[in-house]
Design an enzyme around this catalytic site. Sequence first.
Site, PDB file in Angstrom:
ATOM      1  N   ASN A 275       8.007   6.178 -15.918  1.00  0.00           N
ATOM      2  CA  ASN A 275       7.560   5.071 -15.073  1.00  0.00           C
ATOM      3  C   ASN A 275       6.513   4.261 -15.810  1.00  0.00           C
ATOM      4  O   ASN A 275       5.511   4.813 -16.288  1.00  0.00           O
ATOM      5  CB  ASN A 275       6.942   5.587 -13.772  1.00  0.00           C
ATOM      6  CG  ASN A 275       6.530   4.468 -12.840  1.00  0.00           C
ATOM      7  OD1 ASN A 275       7.383   3.795 -12.249  1.00  0.00           O
ATOM      8  ND2 ASN A 275       5.231   4.245 -12.713  1.00  0.00           N
ATOM      9  N   GLU A 276       6.759   2.957 -15.942  1.00  0.00           N
ATOM     10  CA  GLU A 276       5.794   2.056 -16.573  1.00  0.00           C
ATOM     11  C   GLU A 276       5.202   2.691 -17.830  1.00  0.00           C
ATOM     12  O   GLU A 276       3.983   2.822 -17.975  1.00  0.00           O
ATOM     13  CB  GLU A 276       4.694   1.663 -15.583  1.00  0.00           C
ATOM     14  CG  GLU A 276       5.213   0.820 -14.432  1.00  0.00           C
ATOM     15  CD  GLU A 276       4.115   0.317 -13.499  1.00  0.00           C
ATOM     16  OE1 GLU A 276       4.363  -0.678 -12.788  1.00  0.00           O
ATOM     17  OE2 GLU A 276       3.020   0.916 -13.470  1.00  0.00           O
TER      18      GLU A 276
ATOM     19  N   GLU B 134       9.928  -3.384  -9.256  1.00  0.00           N
ATOM     20  CA  GLU B 134       8.772  -3.280  -8.355  1.00  0.00           C
ATOM     21  C   GLU B 134       8.109  -4.636  -8.208  1.00  0.00           C
ATOM     22  O   GLU B 134       7.993  -5.389  -9.178  1.00  0.00           O
ATOM     23  CB  GLU B 134       7.706  -2.315  -8.899  1.00  0.00           C
ATOM     24  CG  GLU B 134       8.044  -0.854  -8.932  1.00  0.00           C
ATOM     25  CD  GLU B 134       6.867  -0.024  -9.429  1.00  0.00           C
ATOM     26  OE1 GLU B 134       5.715  -0.521  -9.361  1.00  0.00           O
ATOM     27  OE2 GLU B 134       7.096   1.094  -9.909  1.00  0.00           O
TER      28      GLU B 134
ATOM     29  N   LYS C  82      -3.604   4.032  -1.537  1.00  0.00           N
ATOM     30  CA  LYS C  82      -3.465   3.986  -0.076  1.00  0.00           C
ATOM     31  C   LYS C  82      -3.691   2.597   0.502  1.00  0.00           C
ATOM     32  O   LYS C  82      -3.266   2.309   1.619  1.00  0.00           O
ATOM     33  CB  LYS C  82      -4.418   4.993   0.580  1.00  0.00           C
ATOM     34  CG  LYS C  82      -5.897   4.766   0.372  1.00  0.00           C
ATOM     35  CD  LYS C  82      -6.712   5.857   1.059  1.00  0.00           C
ATOM     36  CE  LYS C  82      -8.199   5.701   0.836  1.00  0.00           C
ATOM     37  NZ  LYS C  82      -8.579   5.979  -0.574  1.00  0.00           N
TER      38      LYS C  82
END
Length: 670
Positions: free
Chosen positions: A153-154, A311, A360
């Site tokens: 990922n990335e 994304e 979050k």
Amino acid sequence: MTSARRPFVHDGIAYGCDYNPEQWDPTVWSEDVALMRDAGVDLVAINVFGWSHVEPRNGEFDFASLDRVIDLLDDAGIKVNLGTGTASPPPWLTRLHPEILPVTEDGTTRYPGGRQAWCPSSPVFRDAALALVDAVARRYGSHPAVELWHVSNELGCHNALCFCETSAAAFRDWLEARYGTIDALNAAWGTAFWSQTYREWGEILPPMANLSTRNPGQQLDFHRFSSDALLDYFRAEAEIIRAISDKPVTTNFMVTAHIENLDYWSWAADMDVIANDHYLDNRLADPRTELSFAADLSRGLAGGAPWLLMEHSTGAVNWQPLNRAKAPGQLIRNSLTHVARGADAVCFFQWRASVQGSEKFHSAMLPHAGTDTALWREVVELGGIVDRLGEVAGSRVDSDVAIVFSWESWWAAGTESRPSHALGYLDQVHAAYAALHSQGLTVDVIAPGADLSPYRLVVVPGLHLVRAADASAITDWIAAGGTAVVTFFSGTVDENDRVYTGGYTGPFREALGVAVEEFAPVAADEPLRLTSGATASLWSERMHVTTATEVDAFADGPSAGGPAVTRNAWGDGSAWYLATLPSPADYRALLERVAAEAGVAPSVRVSAGADVETVRRRGEDAAYVFVINHGHDAAVVEATGHDLVTDAAVSGEIEIPGGSVRIIREESLV
């Protein structure tokens, strides 16, 4: 890549998200899948950060939860973009093998507790990661839900540059393979300066932090090595997957501002399909135009073929100093701007907003406040639009204008000792792109040395590092009838960061018909005036024309009286040179003049200003005009066909309300 690319096959434009079910009680999973169906989601990335869940202890695999999630998605008709789970090592691995932890340029170790706490050159990390990849690929390689493989990922987001001894040894091996002899390396790096001459390979370190400034040739090669090290890691994962599964393999690039450590031109051929993550960067003066640039560069990496937006965000991110929420309708406009510029997937990070952890406060498709929210309703609205765009998938973007972009130039122009720290390579690129974009011109972003035959106009902004052969590709194209604009600080150094002598602009000098004698940058609070009345900033050059014609000159500043804009007839074409950074309005006016000379005009005209984007995608049987109105006022476009957004026939002058998007299938190809 040694074999033919495996195509990404999806029914229409994919609409999806990252899903992290391990963050939630299993009782929530069925509700999530049902809501995904309500939103129109049909592609979900899972197991991106799943290592500690599927391998809770060394060599012990537990796929029960992942099995259930994949089956739930499959039963709902939702395809899977399956992560290998290797993005961040689990705590047991860094406890057993702390030697895999990355080291920064000051020699200090970075510890677990975040993500990507691993050295790209570590064989210990690679062995553990590849064992996981093998287990995941064998488990799900033939599962009917799996449509795409998502390596790590990335890659390199946090750990691209590692300075540990393992990396140092790998760097020395890379250098020996590149140069062959220590004498060749000394020549390439100019180590005669400051008594840096090496006699043995073992004397060489990565460019660690020191008391002065570092050798720029060494820094440049360390960037190259670091990009290659992560690419080699990607290849190792991909090789395992391709031996087991016939589905396409990719990883998510980070074509966006401030992420510069990987040369994606060298990565692109290894991807079965190009995928990109993009987040609106509100630290920039013009984040919306940067979004369009990043989408065009993603398309360039795909060679003009469709690509995947892996994304982006529904609203605010969580990692900028001020995390701005998106305005009503902006989610849809941003998403469809990517589609307009070639994306065949619109995916978000993430599905359900996390209630714990570092992200979050990062927005999601399903926000903390739930489904009775404006954001959720916009997510559902976008899902309906994407569903109606199925026929657009596979079509390509029209363009006869290109910008040359180079990661190597970005690295070389950003070393510690340079004429001005107030202006960077990407600033030049963004300024040139904005001047074209504001005219409604669609721009391809291409690599140095690329084929220029499809284009009428090519802009070369700040190409500080250029190989002689790549410069010749541009000057030969000009001589054959092309029109090019080369901007300041271009052609300064060769591939070894060695200055071309005889006057700056180096291998472009003869075609441009100018000789730059001296750089004369100015401070941000020192405006420059040109004799035409235009204004500029940050940079000037003391130069004289040889065969070029002076178009504009500096009226004040350290280069007063000297040329600021020139034009030279070169063969059958025109070579323009720009020795300063004009104001946005003046830059646009200049490039409008050059575009008119080159016979370039917007393919779609609207009665509005720069707040309206227009792009045409062309398929085998139809063309699609995207009109994205980012402004408050209505715009008018002439078109005849069918609007896929409103699902209505249109003809003649069509009004696009402020904040709205129209995607019109034209009745006949233009």
